[in-house]
Every structure is written in structure tokens, then in C-alpha cells.
Design a protein around this motif. Sequence first.
Motif, short mmCIF file in Angstrom:
data_model
loop_
_atom_site.label_atom_id
_atom_site.label_comp_id
_atom_site.label_asym_id
_atom_site.label_seq_id
_atom_site.Cartn_x
_atom_site.Cartn_y
_atom_site.Cartn_z
N TYR A 49 6.37 9.52 -23.54
CA TYR A 49 6.17 10.52 -22.13
C TYR A 49 5.80 9.50 -21.05
O TYR A 49 5.03 8.89 -20.51
CB TYR A 49 5.46 11.83 -22.19
N TYR A 50 7.25 9.64 -19.94
CA TYR A 50 7.09 9.46 -18.98
C TYR A 50 7.48 9.59 -17.54
O TYR A 50 8.30 11.48 -17.70
CB TYR A 50 7.98 7.92 -18.95
N LEU A 51 6.76 10.49 -16.40
CA LEU A 51 7.06 10.86 -15.33
C LEU A 51 7.95 9.36 -14.29
O LEU A 51 6.92 8.73 -14.62
CB LEU A 51 5.50 11.21 -14.32
N ILE A 52 8.85 10.00 -14.23
CA ILE A 52 9.86 9.26 -12.99
C ILE A 52 8.87 9.26 -11.27
O ILE A 52 8.54 10.31 -11.29
CB ILE A 52 11.49 9.84 -12.85
N VAL A 53 8.44 7.74 -10.88
CA VAL A 53 7.65 8.28 -9.98
C VAL A 53 8.31 7.14 -9.18
O VAL A 53 9.35 6.18 -9.46
CB VAL A 53 6.36 7.73 -10.18
N GLU A 54 7.82 7.39 -7.66
CA GLU A 54 8.09 6.45 -6.75
C GLU A 54 7.74 6.18 -5.52
O GLU A 54 6.27 7.05 -5.28
CB GLU A 54 9.38 6.69 -5.96
N ALA A 55 6.86 4.63 -4.91
CA ALA A 55 6.27 4.41 -4.42
C ALA A 55 6.26 4.56 -2.81
O ALA A 55 7.18 4.02 -2.58
CB ALA A 55 5.13 2.45 -4.14
N GLY B 255 6.62 6.61 5.16
CA GLY B 255 7.40 7.51 4.66
C GLY B 255 8.39 6.77 3.98
O GLY B 255 9.81 7.38 3.19
N LYS B 256 8.80 5.30 4.28
CA LYS B 256 9.37 4.57 3.06
C LYS B 256 9.72 4.40 1.50
O LYS B 256 8.28 4.27 1.72
CB LYS B 256 9.69 3.34 3.55
N GLU C 82 0.80 -1.50 -0.07
CA GLU C 82 -0.31 -0.11 -0.33
C GLU C 82 0.33 0.91 -0.15
O GLU C 82 1.74 1.67 0.73
CB GLU C 82 -0.80 0.10 0.99
N TYR C 83 0.98 2.46 -1.19
CA TYR C 83 1.26 3.60 -0.84
C TYR C 83 0.95 3.92 -1.36
O TYR C 83 0.26 4.37 -2.73
CB TYR C 83 2.89 2.80 -1.96
N THR C 84 1.27 5.39 -1.96
CA THR C 84 1.43 6.76 -2.68
C THR C 84 1.96 7.11 -3.56
O THR C 84 3.38 6.64 -3.74
CB THR C 84 1.17 8.18 -1.38
N LEU C 85 2.07 6.84 -4.82
CA LEU C 85 2.87 6.98 -5.53
C LEU C 85 2.96 8.50 -6.27
O LEU C 85 1.81 9.42 -5.91
CB LEU C 85 1.95 6.44 -6.87
#
Length: 306
Positions: free
Chosen positions: A223-229, A234-235, A195-198
Amino acid sequence: MNTEATSATAGASAKQPLDEIMLAMDVVDTLRRRERLVKREIEVEGREQDLKERLRKIYQAQGIEVSDRILAEGVAALREDRFVYKPPAESFHVKLARLYVSRNRWGKWLLGGIGVLIIAWTVNYFVFVAPSKALPEEIATVHAEVTEIARSDRARERAEQLLNAGQTALDNENKDAARQALRLLEDLRTRLEQEYTLRIVNRPREQSGVWRVPDINTRARNYYLIVEAIDPSGKVLTVPVTNEETGKIERVTQWGLRVDEATFQRVARDKQNNGIIEEDRVGHKKRGYLRPDYKIRTTGGAITQW
């Protein structure tokens, strides 16, 4: 009473004392050390008595009294080779005995070879045999865990597909395909558990977006946006992501999320304004679901290298 004494005397004389036997052996040994003397005297008839006298003098010089009988036995024993070691005739038991006696020479190599075989068997069992035997149970276990976590029909359908693929591979004795099905089930379980926020990567000196020119249409751009979970604590999470350019699933902490040009340009302008992307949240992934709920227009396609 006299009869008993006579029997005792006969029994005592029947058994020659050990010290006499040892003395006779010593006589033979003395004769052998004087090989030339013995050969000459023993071969000449009538000279045996002279030989005995010489032997008597040798022992008298050492303070040892030797009887005629002992000297006679010694000379006779020498003639008959009575105290000479004669190696046993070749036989299976003799060969076994020699093999046993020489065990210090060949034993370490044999033990070393056995040790290597044991290590090879152990490695083969625990690396290949045991995991293969556990495959059916592992596939069934992971599938059960996935179906328990899943909250969408799509996730359950995917779990059933992978279970069927694994069982078919096992029926065909295709261990590699069965392991691949198990890995995909484990990736599916990981995705459902998370479970995370992108969020768009929004840090100095790090890219927030890229574009690519596809091979099949060099006049177009992807086109791409660089994202993280980011999980609730907050990890930054490691997420299994399918690279749409290679078709491979990779575990990554960042990936490129495909968007349309308008969304890409809007985010670019936002960052160019003051170096910070104000609207960096692009979706939220709930536990039990495969895909996040996106706040932007996206195909869900991804790349893992740029």
C-alpha cells in the motif's frame, strides 16, 4: 672632358632603351602573326632583306618608323625564340608555386576541413576532456558541502561512502563510475538542503493512494500514499527519491510512500467521508537530515510510477 663624353656615350649605348626593346618585341609579334610569310622568307637564304622591307612597309603604313637595327633584332629574336615563353623545368619549387597559384580551388576545402577538425577538437575537449579533468575537484567540493550541511551520522557516512567510491573510480580511470559517484553526492546534497512538509495529495481527480501486488507473493498487497513535498513558501519541490521497485534514484514532485494497510484504509475512509483528507500531513523534513520525521507508520519505501 672628351673622355667623359665618350664614356657617357658608351654607357648609353650599352643600355638599350626600353622603347627599342618593346619595339623589337612588337616586330617579333608581327612576324608570328604572319607565320606563313615568315617561315617562307626566313628559310630561303638571301630573302631576309626582303622580309625586312615588308616589315618596314607594314610599320610605315601605321605611321611608325623602324630602323634596320630594330628589324634585324626582331628577325634574330624570332630565330632564337628569344621572346618565347618556356615553362620552367619540373622541380619542387615549381610544384609549390603551382600549388600556391591554384589555392582558390583547393583552399576552401582545406579551410573547411581544418574548421571541422577545430570544431571536433573543441567539442571533445569541453564535453569530455575538461569535465573529466575537473572530476576530482568537483567530487571533493560536493563532498565538503555535504558534510557541512549534514546533521546526522547517517548522512555523513553516506557522504564518505560516495567520496571513497569516486576516488577509487578515479584511481582506476573509470570516468563513468566517478561521474556516477558525483551525481549521487549531488543528489545527497539536494536532499540535505531541502526542508519541507510531506503531505498527501489532496485534490479533486488526483489519486491519493494506490496498492500493488508484488511479483513474489501474488496474495499480498503493498500500500502506498501519494505524497508531495511542500517548502515553507508553499512551493512543491522536486525531490530525489529511490524507487524501491527499480532501485533507481529519480527526481519527482510526487511519489508513493509505502504504509501499512491500516494507515492506508484510514486515509481512504477520511477522503470518502467528504472528498477531503483532513489529516493530510504525514511528516516533516528538516534541513541537514536525509529522512523526514514521519507522523504515520511507514517503511520509508517509495515508488515513482503507478
